[in-house]
Design an enzyme around this catalytic site. Sequence first.
Site, PDB file in Angstrom:
ATOM      1  N   PRO A  49       0.802  -1.222   0.000  1.00 45.37           N
ATOM      2  CA  PRO A  49       0.000   0.000   0.000  1.00 45.37           C
ATOM      3  C   PRO A  49       0.836   1.273   0.000  1.00 45.37           C
ATOM      4  CG  PRO A  49      -0.144  -1.121   2.116  1.00 45.37           C
ATOM      5  CD  PRO A  49       0.649  -1.994   1.221  1.00 45.37           C
ATOM      6  N   GLU A  50       0.705   2.034  -1.054  1.00 41.29           N
ATOM      7  CA  GLU A  50       1.248   3.383  -1.127  1.00 41.29           C
ATOM      8  C   GLU A  50       0.035   4.312  -1.190  1.00 41.29           C
ATOM      9  OE1 GLU A  50       4.394   3.648  -4.095  1.00 41.29           O
ATOM     10  OE2 GLU A  50       4.886   1.543  -3.831  1.00 41.29           O
TER      11      GLU A  50
END
Length: 284
Positions: free
Chosen positions: A2-3
């Site tokens: 997750p960015e």
Amino acid sequence: MPELPEVETVRQGLAKWVTGRTIRAVEVHHPRAIRRHLTGDAHFIALLTGRTITDVSRRGKYLWFPLDSGDAIIGHLGMSGQLLMQPADAEDEKHLRIRFTFTDDGPQLRFVDQRTFGGLSVSEGGAELPDEIAHIARDPMDPLFDDELFVARLRAKHTEIKRAILDQTLISGVGNIYADEALWRAQLHGARLTDQLTKPAVRRLLAHIRDVLAEAIVAGGTSFDELYVNVNGESGYFDRSLNAYGREGEPCHRCGTIMRREQFMNRSSFSCPRCQPRPRTIRH
DNA sequence: ATAATACCCTGGCCGC
DNA sequence: TGCGGCCAGGGTATTA
């Protein structure tokens, strides 16, 4: 992994599902998931029981849930964290770490995390902006992000450009995948030195960072496996649009040259040898 | 002071 | 088939 686009996708889902709901009970199934809540699980639970979630906010890769008490739940997904909405009768996930139930007996909020790099904590008085994440820079999707301040601060540093755009105190939300994508678009090798880049070059890079993040949000993020999913357990599809990350040995989408992988900052970096030549200068 | 490195974790995958 | 080793990598503490 997750960015910003993945976290934003989760935020949007959570905002729809938990805003205005009142927490009935909290279960902590693994102490590591609240290791950043220094006063322990009993205090964590006490601060949350009976509180109403008023919103879901995000800065970079951090989420926070403002509460009617003025406190906030801080969340970071780390490498493999998930925040899932699940019906009460859904079987517990293997890596279920924290469960929230609500007074309306509707869907539960579950924090699931295989690698346990993520976690939740409560920031007392942190509803507006938790002190714990005040050191994180605004992200480039934030209307108050200051482009010229970013350009100046980046050029004042003496480091490699990829290190700089992964520095969450300079610009937040960018991780290894979108760093490689933005550098490919800007035709810059990650080892280029920040203090040798011109202002227009840095502005172009920032524009590409914004573009790739925005496109990925529309796609619901990038999923390689089951480790990143939205609150309903669905994968994003931006992986189909990647031009750099994970493309070692495949032809560059711009010039056809075979893409390379290099070890960089103890992780893999993907780039085009022709479009993104290594800088000739020796680091000092 | 800033910059660079070490560390935390699990499970999938690889080669033997 | 079993097993050791490697790899993914965000953020923070530690070291340089």
